[in-house]
Design an enzyme around this catalytic site. Structure first.
Site, PDB file in Angstrom:
ATOM      1  N   HIS A  93       0.846  -1.197   0.000  1.00  0.00           N
ATOM      2  CA  HIS A  93       0.000   0.000   0.000  1.00  0.00           C
ATOM      3  C   HIS A  93       0.875   1.239   0.000  1.00  0.00           C
ATOM      4  O   HIS A  93       1.808   1.349   0.790  1.00  0.00           O
ATOM      5  CB  HIS A  93      -0.896   0.006   1.245  1.00  0.00           C
ATOM      6  CG  HIS A  93      -1.778   1.206   1.315  1.00  0.00           C
ATOM      7  ND1 HIS A  93      -2.988   1.265   0.664  1.00  0.00           N
ATOM      8  CD2 HIS A  93      -1.624   2.409   1.923  1.00  0.00           C
ATOM      9  CE1 HIS A  93      -3.541   2.448   0.883  1.00  0.00           C
ATOM     10  NE2 HIS A  93      -2.738   3.162   1.640  1.00  0.00           N
ATOM     11  N   ASP A 136     -14.923   3.377   7.334  1.00  0.00           N
ATOM     12  CA  ASP A 136     -13.911   4.306   6.826  1.00  0.00           C
ATOM     13  C   ASP A 136     -14.537   5.309   5.861  1.00  0.00           C
ATOM     14  O   ASP A 136     -14.131   6.466   5.823  1.00  0.00           O
ATOM     15  CB  ASP A 136     -12.772   3.544   6.135  1.00  0.00           C
ATOM     16  CG  ASP A 136     -11.667   4.490   5.679  1.00  0.00           C
ATOM     17  OD1 ASP A 136     -11.124   5.211   6.544  1.00  0.00           O
ATOM     18  OD2 ASP A 136     -11.375   4.541   4.474  1.00  0.00           O
ATOM     19  N   ARG A 142     -13.902  13.456   8.215  1.00  0.00           N
ATOM     20  CA  ARG A 142     -12.567  14.032   8.481  1.00  0.00           C
ATOM     21  C   ARG A 142     -12.210  15.088   7.440  1.00  0.00           C
ATOM     22  O   ARG A 142     -11.633  16.127   7.747  1.00  0.00           O
ATOM     23  CB  ARG A 142     -11.503  12.925   8.472  1.00  0.00           C
ATOM     24  CG  ARG A 142     -11.566  12.043   9.713  1.00  0.00           C
ATOM     25  CD  ARG A 142     -10.765  10.764   9.497  1.00  0.00           C
ATOM     26  NE  ARG A 142      -9.374  11.015   9.200  1.00  0.00           N
ATOM     27  CZ  ARG A 142      -8.595  10.200   8.484  1.00  0.00           C
ATOM     28  NH1 ARG A 142      -9.066   9.050   8.033  1.00  0.00           N
ATOM     29  NH2 ARG A 142      -7.346  10.515   8.251  1.00  0.00           N
ATOM     30  N   SER A 176      -7.442   4.094   9.334  1.00  0.00           N
ATOM     31  CA  SER A 176      -8.120   4.122   8.032  1.00  0.00           C
ATOM     32  C   SER A 176      -7.412   3.168   7.049  1.00  0.00           C
ATOM     33  O   SER A 176      -8.038   2.333   6.402  1.00  0.00           O
ATOM     34  CB  SER A 176      -8.106   5.566   7.505  1.00  0.00           C
ATOM     35  OG  SER A 176      -8.441   5.619   6.151  1.00  0.00           O
ATOM     36  N   LYS A 221      -8.486  -1.223   6.118  1.00  0.00           N
ATOM     37  CA  LYS A 221      -8.727  -1.708   4.746  1.00  0.00           C
ATOM     38  C   LYS A 221      -7.762  -2.840   4.397  1.00  0.00           C
ATOM     39  O   LYS A 221      -8.131  -3.807   3.734  1.00  0.00           O
ATOM     40  CB  LYS A 221      -8.613  -0.547   3.749  1.00  0.00           C
ATOM     41  CG  LYS A 221      -9.819   0.389   3.830  1.00  0.00           C
ATOM     42  CD  LYS A 221      -9.686   1.607   2.947  1.00  0.00           C
ATOM     43  CE  LYS A 221      -8.750   2.618   3.526  1.00  0.00           C
ATOM     44  NZ  LYS A 221      -8.796   3.968   3.048  1.00  0.00           N
TER      45      LYS A 221
HETATM   46  N1  URA Z   1      -5.242   7.019   2.898  1.00  0.00           N
HETATM   47  C1  URA Z   1      -6.295   6.433   3.519  1.00  0.00           C
HETATM   48  O1  URA Z   1      -6.809   5.421   3.060  1.00  0.00           O
HETATM   49  N2  URA Z   1      -6.760   6.997   4.664  1.00  0.00           N
HETATM   50  C2  URA Z   1      -6.246   8.103   5.208  1.00  0.00           C
HETATM   51  O2  URA Z   1      -6.707   8.558   6.237  1.00  0.00           O
HETATM   52  C3  URA Z   1      -5.147   8.714   4.559  1.00  0.00           C
HETATM   53  C4  URA Z   1      -4.661   8.136   3.394  1.00  0.00           C
END
Ligand code: URA
Length: 433
Positions: free
Chosen positions: A82, A161, A168, A183, A187
């Protein structure tokens, strides 16, 4: 239990219990918490922080708020990677077939782009016919057959999320380490891979402005991953300038193909070789980084990774001949060069502004459902440290609509030129495991 007590506790700087965090996430996903209460709690977390246990509890509650992907019917360890997002970041397009060609398994779920950073799914959509919406049976079968697949995240992956990120974004609470870490890691945990490699970027085009902030975020995410039995490691890399030369969907896929042909930009190659080697060690295909690197180099030089990319395109309904006939990619009708206003050395290239300029051309979305123009974008002709003569090109803008001189002038100002030679900072700052 009720939200007012939970908000008051965090407002007063106390730690929340697992049950309180779970209550909030469950009620929020069931649409039983008004946005103003979740927003108030987010601000209290932003100001007073979360300890390690609270961050881990939030991550797990979020990860289980929707679908949890079961990849157990894929033989061997599944590696995931990621990136926290950057401009010109086409690493996943190179890494996925590269790791797969070396014998690793990559079952990757990616997102679309929003804002100045592009998304892997949008880049793949530039390949004629390519489908990123395979059902889970076909996804798993493809990884078992050819070692790799990249699909779009399912709609119900971590619904918590989606709610929290939207709040946010409009309450100035994005940039808090516990909130970013939960966050991202929720995932990753819900996507089902056994190992996670994080590319945490810092600098002008990245989420975290400084190396120190990127390291703090990476350490938080590594501890969440390792505590959940996922071998999690991180590369801390610079986003002080775009990665590679190309920004824009089809342009970036072409640069990824050049890299798989071992004719790509040096910085992109360096990051991909390092990341692929770590992923192969995490997957236990190799015992050490040196032997993994030697294998990765061999697979690049022999074009086995390029062939694997063609296999993946074919398996996902795309036209693999684009790899050899790049004229089949969508392309823009018009090109405009941006010229250097003076001679000197390239001192800075403002990645975030160039990412936004590419979005303005149509390469990305300003809002969720904006259409994408796959052919447009910007290709740099220089990198930091390069010498430049007055009136030489700094970059070429690929566009479909006529553009105003003011736009080209703005892009010109995104390149800073110094009279004195400039040394580019290293791309990879450090590796954490
Ligand atoms: N990428 C994400 O998936 N979440 C965040 O809060 C920041 C970057």
């Amino acid at each position: 239990m009720n939200m007012i007590d939970i908000i008051s506790k965090k407002r007063d700087g106390q730690a929340l219990s697992q049950a309180e965090i779970q209550y909030w996430v469950d009620a929020m996903v069931a649409d039983q918490v008004p946005d103003y209460q979740s927003s108030a709690l987010l601000m209290a977390i932003y100001i007073n922080g979360f300890n390690e246990q609270e961050t881990s509890d939030l991550t797990l509650a979020m990860a289980h708020s929707g679908d949890v992907v079961d990849l157990s019917s894929i033989a061997g360890k599944i590696a995931d990677k990621h990136s926290t997002g950057g401009v010109g970041d086409k690493t996943s397009l190179v890494l996925t077939p590269l790791v797969a060609a070396c014998g690793g398994k990559v079952a990757k779920m990616s997102g679309k782009g929003l804002g100045h950073t592009g998304g892997t799914i949008d880049k793949l959509a530039a390949i004629p016919g390519f489908s990123t919406s395979l059902d889970s049976q076909r996804f798993i079968q493809q990884v078992n057959d050819i070692n790799c697949a990249i699909i779009e995240q399912t709609a119900n992956l971590v619904p918590a999320d989606k709610i929290l990120y939207a709040l946010r974004d409009v309450t100035a609470t994005v940039s808090a380490v516990p909130l970013i870490a939960s966050s991202i890691m929720s995932k990753k945990l819900a996507s089902g891979a056994d190992t996670i490699l994080l590319d945490v970027k810092y600098g002008d085009g990245a989420f975290m402005a400084t190396k120190e902030a990127a390291i703090e975020l990476a350490e938080t995410m590594i501890s969440i991953g390792n505590n959940n039995n996922r071998d999690t490691r991180a590369i801390i890399s610079s986003m002080e300038q775009p990665l590679g030369y190309s920004i824009g969907n089809a342009l970036e896929v072409k640069e990824a193909i050049d890299t798989l042909r071992d004719e790509g930009p040096e910085d992109l190659r360096e990051l991909c070789v390092e990341a692929a080697s770590i992923m192969l060690v995490q997957s236990k295909v190799h015992d050490d980084i040196e032997s993994a690197k030697a294998h990765v180099e061999e697979v690049l030089a022999s074009h086995q990774a390029l062939e694997k990319f063609k296999e993946m395109i074919q398996a996902q309904d795309g036209d693999p001949s684009v790899v050899d006939f790049i004229s089949k990619f969508p392309k823009s009708n018009l090109r405009s060069a941006v010229l250097a206003p003076q001679s000197g050395y390239i001192a800075k290239i403002h990645a975030q502004n160039l990412g936004m300029a590419a979005v303005a051309l149509g390469a990305g979305r300003q809002v969720k459902d904006d259409p994408i123009n796959y052919g447009v974008g910007i290709v740099l002709t220089v990198k930091v440290g390069d010498p430049i003569n007055k009136d030489d090109a700094l970059c070429i803008v690929y566009h479909d609509e006529p553009i105003e001189d003011a736009f080209l002038e703005q892009v010109m100002h995104d390149f800073e030129i110094s009279d004195k030679p400039v040394a580019a900072s290293p791309l990879i700052e450090t590796i954490l495991d």
